[in-house]
Structures are given as C-alpha cells and as structure tokens.
Design a protein around this motif. Structure first.
Motif, mmCIF file in Angstrom:
data_model
loop_
_atom_site.group_PDB
_atom_site.id
_atom_site.type_symbol
_atom_site.label_atom_id
_atom_site.label_comp_id
_atom_site.label_asym_id
_atom_site.label_seq_id
_atom_site.Cartn_x
_atom_site.Cartn_y
_atom_site.Cartn_z
ATOM 1 N N LEU A 45 9.582 16.185 -4.603
ATOM 2 C CA LEU A 45 9.141 16.606 -3.272
ATOM 3 C C LEU A 45 7.625 16.579 -3.167
ATOM 4 O O LEU A 45 7.064 16.177 -2.144
ATOM 5 C CB LEU A 45 9.660 18.016 -2.981
ATOM 6 N N ALA A 46 6.948 16.997 -4.229
ATOM 7 C CA ALA A 46 5.496 17.126 -4.185
ATOM 8 C C ALA A 46 4.781 15.780 -4.260
ATOM 9 O O ALA A 46 3.757 15.569 -3.602
ATOM 10 C CB ALA A 46 5.018 18.034 -5.318
ATOM 11 N N ARG A 47 5.318 14.851 -5.072
ATOM 12 C CA ARG A 47 4.631 13.566 -5.284
ATOM 13 C C ARG A 47 5.630 12.431 -5.294
ATOM 14 O O ARG A 47 6.757 12.586 -5.756
ATOM 15 C CB ARG A 47 3.884 13.571 -6.627
ATOM 16 N N SER A 48 5.198 11.288 -4.817
ATOM 17 C CA SER A 48 6.056 10.106 -4.861
ATOM 18 C C SER A 48 6.166 9.606 -6.299
ATOM 19 O O SER A 48 5.360 9.964 -7.170
ATOM 20 C CB SER A 48 5.472 8.997 -3.994
ATOM 21 N N GLU A 49 7.164 8.768 -6.552
ATOM 22 C CA GLU A 49 7.326 8.203 -7.890
ATOM 23 C C GLU A 49 6.092 7.390 -8.278
ATOM 24 O O GLU A 49 5.643 7.435 -9.422
ATOM 25 C CB GLU A 49 8.569 7.321 -7.951
ATOM 26 N N GLN A 53 12.824 21.540 -11.569
ATOM 27 C CA GLN A 53 11.430 21.127 -11.619
ATOM 28 C C GLN A 53 11.296 19.639 -11.288
ATOM 29 O O GLN A 53 10.348 19.236 -10.603
ATOM 30 C CB GLN A 53 10.839 21.413 -13.001
ATOM 31 N N VAL A 54 12.244 18.839 -11.767
ATOM 32 C CA VAL A 54 12.238 17.408 -11.439
ATOM 33 C C VAL A 54 12.356 17.213 -9.927
ATOM 34 O O VAL A 54 11.631 16.401 -9.325
ATOM 35 C CB VAL A 54 13.386 16.677 -12.167
ATOM 36 N N LEU A 55 13.267 17.962 -9.311
ATOM 37 C CA LEU A 55 13.434 17.874 -7.863
ATOM 38 C C LEU A 55 12.177 18.343 -7.136
ATOM 39 O O LEU A 55 11.764 17.760 -6.129
ATOM 40 C CB LEU A 55 14.636 18.713 -7.423
ATOM 41 N N LYS A 56 11.558 19.390 -7.663
ATOM 42 C CA LYS A 56 10.322 19.896 -7.058
ATOM 43 C C LYS A 56 9.208 18.859 -7.153
ATOM 44 O O LYS A 56 8.456 18.638 -6.194
ATOM 45 C CB LYS A 56 9.896 21.190 -7.766
ATOM 46 N N ASP A 57 9.103 18.201 -8.301
ATOM 47 C CA ASP A 57 8.094 17.154 -8.472
ATOM 48 C C ASP A 57 8.348 15.991 -7.517
ATOM 49 O O ASP A 57 7.411 15.385 -6.990
ATOM 50 C CB ASP A 57 8.094 16.638 -9.915
ATOM 51 N N ASP A 107 2.980 7.853 -7.350
ATOM 52 C CA ASP A 107 1.889 8.764 -7.723
ATOM 53 C C ASP A 107 2.142 9.408 -9.081
ATOM 54 O O ASP A 107 1.204 9.602 -9.869
ATOM 55 C CB ASP A 107 1.725 9.853 -6.654
ATOM 56 N N ARG A 108 3.404 9.741 -9.374
ATOM 57 C CA ARG A 108 3.710 10.350 -10.671
ATOM 58 C C ARG A 108 3.436 9.363 -11.807
ATOM 59 O O ARG A 108 2.905 9.738 -12.856
ATOM 60 C CB ARG A 108 5.169 10.814 -10.713
ATOM 61 N N MET A 109 3.802 8.105 -11.607
ATOM 62 C CA MET A 109 3.545 7.092 -12.633
ATOM 63 C C MET A 109 2.051 6.858 -12.816
ATOM 64 O O MET A 109 1.551 6.762 -13.943
ATOM 65 C CB MET A 109 4.242 5.775 -12.271
ATOM 66 N N ARG A 110 1.325 6.796 -11.709
ATOM 67 C CA ARG A 110 -0.131 6.596 -11.784
ATOM 68 C C ARG A 110 -0.795 7.769 -12.501
ATOM 69 O O ARG A 110 -1.686 7.576 -13.340
ATOM 70 C CB ARG A 110 -0.719 6.465 -10.370
ATOM 71 N N ASP A 111 -0.364 8.979 -12.174
ATOM 72 C CA ASP A 111 -0.934 10.156 -12.828
ATOM 73 C C ASP A 111 -0.623 10.138 -14.325
ATOM 74 O O ASP A 111 -1.474 10.513 -15.146
ATOM 75 C CB ASP A 111 -0.379 11.438 -12.200
ATOM 76 N N ARG A 129 0.815 -1.221 0.000
ATOM 77 C CA ARG A 129 0.000 0.000 0.000
ATOM 78 C C ARG A 129 0.847 1.269 0.000
ATOM 79 O O ARG A 129 0.296 2.366 -0.080
ATOM 80 C CB ARG A 129 -0.917 0.033 1.244
ATOM 81 N N GLN A 130 2.162 1.134 0.110
ATOM 82 C CA GLN A 130 3.016 2.315 0.227
ATOM 83 C C GLN A 130 3.185 3.017 -1.118
ATOM 84 O O GLN A 130 2.946 2.432 -2.170
ATOM 85 C CB GLN A 130 4.379 1.922 0.799
ATOM 86 N N ASP A 131 3.631 4.284 -1.070
ATOM 87 C CA ASP A 131 3.805 5.045 -2.310
ATOM 88 C C ASP A 131 5.214 4.887 -2.870
ATOM 89 O O ASP A 131 5.632 5.621 -3.757
ATOM 90 C CB ASP A 131 3.478 6.527 -2.098
ATOM 91 N N ASN A 132 5.959 3.920 -2.364
ATOM 92 C CA ASN A 132 7.305 3.627 -2.827
ATOM 93 C C ASN A 132 7.259 2.363 -3.678
ATOM 94 O O ASN A 132 6.768 1.319 -3.231
ATOM 95 C CB ASN A 132 8.213 3.439 -1.603
ATOM 96 N N ILE A 133 7.732 2.446 -4.914
ATOM 97 C CA ILE A 133 7.650 1.297 -5.833
ATOM 98 C C ILE A 133 8.430 0.108 -5.289
ATOM 99 O O ILE A 133 7.988 -1.040 -5.402
ATOM 100 C CB ILE A 133 8.153 1.696 -7.228
ATOM 101 N N LEU A 134 9.582 0.369 -4.669
ATOM 102 C CA LEU A 134 10.370 -0.732 -4.120
ATOM 103 C C LEU A 134 9.606 -1.449 -3.013
ATOM 104 O O LEU A 134 9.592 -2.680 -2.947
ATOM 105 C CB LEU A 134 11.705 -0.211 -3.592
ATOM 106 N N HIS A 135 8.966 -0.678 -2.128
ATOM 107 C CA HIS A 135 8.196 -1.307 -1.057
ATOM 108 C C HIS A 135 7.080 -2.177 -1.629
ATOM 109 O O HIS A 135 6.830 -3.291 -1.138
ATOM 110 C CB HIS A 135 7.593 -0.238 -0.142
#
Length: 353
Positions: free
Chosen positions: A302-306, A296-300, A308-312, A226-232
């Motif tokens: 911080l704002a969203r996990s990997e 911007q990559v660094l900002k993204d 969440d970015r992939m899901r979006d 359930r975590q927002d970390n792909i490795l987890h």
C-alpha cells in the motif's frame, strides 16, 4: 503424456489437477478456512455499509458481488447503478470488473471512465478492451491517439481499494480469523485484474511506417516507461524496441531507461531467494507467527509500488545499476531494446512404435 501432449497429455494433466483441487476443496481444512473468509467478508460489508459514504458503499457492493451466492447478482446490480450516477472514477473501475449478466441490469459504459478521468491511462485501456467497441477497427488507433494527447498517469484503483480495506477493523490476535482476513485481503489486492495493452502494442508494431502513428507510439511508450508499475514499464520498452528497430537513431534516447529497467528486473528476480534466505521457518509453530509478516507485506504494498521497493532495495544494498543490467543482458543474451530471439521450432512428437 510426453509422446502426445497436445492430444492426451494436456487433457489428462488438466483432469488430474482438477481432481486434486476438487479433493482439497472437499477437505475439512479447506472448508474451515472458506467459512472463516465468508465471515470476514460479511463483517467488512457490514462495516462499510455503516459508513454510508459513496466509495465505502461501492466497495461493500464489490465485496458482496464477488462473494458468490444469491446476493451476488443483486449487489452487482447495485454497483452498476451507483457507477452510472457517480462522478468517482473508482466506482466506475470497480463496476467494470463486475458486470451484470446480459439482461440482468444496465451495465455502466466503459467510456464513462475516460470521460471522468481523461488523464488516466487505465481509463483508456478499459475503453480499448470494451467488447462493445472492439468490433470497430479504428478503436485501438483512437485510444492510442487519446493516450498520446491526454494521458498523464496510470491509476487502476487497486491501491485505493487496499486502503479502504485496510481502514476496516482488523484482527490482530494470531489465529483463524486473522488468517481468513489475510487470505481475503491478499486475494482482493493481488488478484486485481490487469488490463491488456495488446490492442495498443499491435498498432505500435504494425503501423510505424505512418509518421503520425510512430509519434503517438513514442509518446505512449514514454508515458508507460515512467510509471511505477513494472509491467507498464516493460510494455513501454517493448514499444520502444519496435521504434528503435524502425529508427535505430532513437536508441540513444532510450538507453538510460533500458539499463534501469534491466537492473530492477535482475534485482527483482533474486528478491524471492533473498527473502527466503533471510527467514528461518521452524515448521508449523510459526504458522500464526507469520501472519504479522504477511500484514507487513500488504502494508508495504500500500505504501510503495513494487518498482519503488525494488529501487530502494538496490540503493540500500549499494549495488551498481550498470552491474545488475550487465548481468540481465548476459543472462538474456540481449538488451531489452534488442529484438527477442526467434522461438525455436517444437520438437516432433514421438512416434508410437
């Protein structure tokens, strides 16, 4: 090198790589950037020290302790002292990454993190990997039990460190100072160490005959998945794969999560190619122009996990999840819930003639 990789080949490869890196480190270009990064580190340490709050001071020590030089051991000792008296789990998490050399100072105990934050999966993983505890055969089983009973989320404090660093004065004008800050920030954020889950997966691979262990492994697998970390999530589904192998009737309960993971993994695999095709570099003239994109990559990040970015990305592209999952299964030749294929035996080394 090909005929005797395990003997001469690998050793010679390592020597050549080290020689190339050594040559690069001696170049003027390398030294110019390293000096600029050292200056950026000093500026950030000074700015953090002036804030005087506990977390900023701990991050200042963390930066100085990781910078090398004569000041590093002193900064590490300060960080350990802060952690031993702090109730902020982030301070403990930072200190556990920068332990003093034996005898140089009193290091914080790994168990302090789980005492401060028992609901955090990362805190228990740190305890499982504590060199002082690993000698106890029951340690991994104990951590598994605590995870199943208490853990609710996973927080490594990587993103919190990034938030602190991002709040510092940043150079917006393109140039060397901007580049140095970006390289330093990227190294700190993306170089954050991952805590191994090996001790847990070992228990959940060999101990499933015990009903209690199987139940705890299922609870931990569900938490990880359930975590927002792909490795987890990958580790959670790896444990689920062992559970399904032992109890095939459990497969149906994991199919939806398996399909989502496969779809995100397939989308993630093509992310670099999509990013490359979206940009049209025009040589060195864009070297500084790309600095804003990196920020911007660094900002993204911080704002969203990997995750969440992939899901979006999948949702925005309107791609069907089942289609992506099907592609992943076709390429891998299995579902993520199926056993991995047995490794093929290595070919025999060529004989000298």
């Amino acid at each position: 090198m090909k005929a005797d990789w395990c003997g001469f080949g690998a050793a010679e490869h390592g020597r050549q790589v080290e020689a190339a890196l050594s040559e690069e480190r001696e170049s003027v270009g390398w030294q110019v950037v390293e000096e600029a990064k050292t200056d950026a580190r000093r500026r950030w340490i000074l700015a953090l020290s002036q804030r005087r709050d506990e977390r900023s001071l701990a991050v200042a020590d963390y930066l100085e302790g990781g910078g090398g030089g004569e000041a590093a051991p002193v900064a590490r000792a300060r960080l350990q002292a802060r952690a031993r008296s702090s109730s902020d789990p982030m301070v403990t998490a930072l200190a556990l990454q920068q332990l003093c050399a034996p005898g140089a100072c009193a290091n914080v105990e790994a168990s302090q993190w789980s005492r401060l934050e028992p609901a955090n999966l990362q805190a228990w993983l740190a305890l499982a990997l504590d060199p002082a505890s690993r000698a106890r055969q029951t340690q991994a089983a104990y951590v598994l039990d605590r995870l199943a009973q208490e853990a609710k989320y996973a927080r490594s404090y990587q993103r919190e460190l990034h938030a602190v660093l991002s709040s510092l004065p940043q150079t917006q004008i393109p140039g060397l100072q901007n580049e140095a800050e970006l390289q330093l920030m990227s190294a700190l954020v993306f170089g954050w160490p991952l805590l191994s889950v090996g001790p847990l997966t070992d228990v959940c691979r060999s101990g499933l005959a015990d009903t209690g262990t199987a139940s705890r492994c299922q609870a931990v697998a569900q938490l990880l998945a359930r975590q927002d970390n792909i490795l987890h999530r990958a580790v959670g589904l790896g444990i689920a794969r062992n559970l399904v192998a032992a109890q095939p009737a459990m497969r149906a309960a994991w199919e939806a999560q398996a399909q989502e993971f496969e779809a995100v993994s397939e989308w993630r695999g093509g992310a670099a190619e999509r990013a490359a095709s979206a940009s049209e570099p025009e040589g060195a003239a864009l070297a500084c122009g790309g600095q804003a994109e990196v920020r911007q990559v660094l900002k993204d990040h911080l704002a969203r996990s990997e995750w969440d970015r992939m899901r979006d990305g999948i949702d925005e592209a309107g791609v069907d999840e089942a289609t992506l999952a099907s592609r992943w299964r076709k390429r891998e030749g299995r579902s993520v819930l199926d056993p991995r294929p047995a490794p093929q035996p290595a070919s025999a080394p060529a004989k000298a003639g």
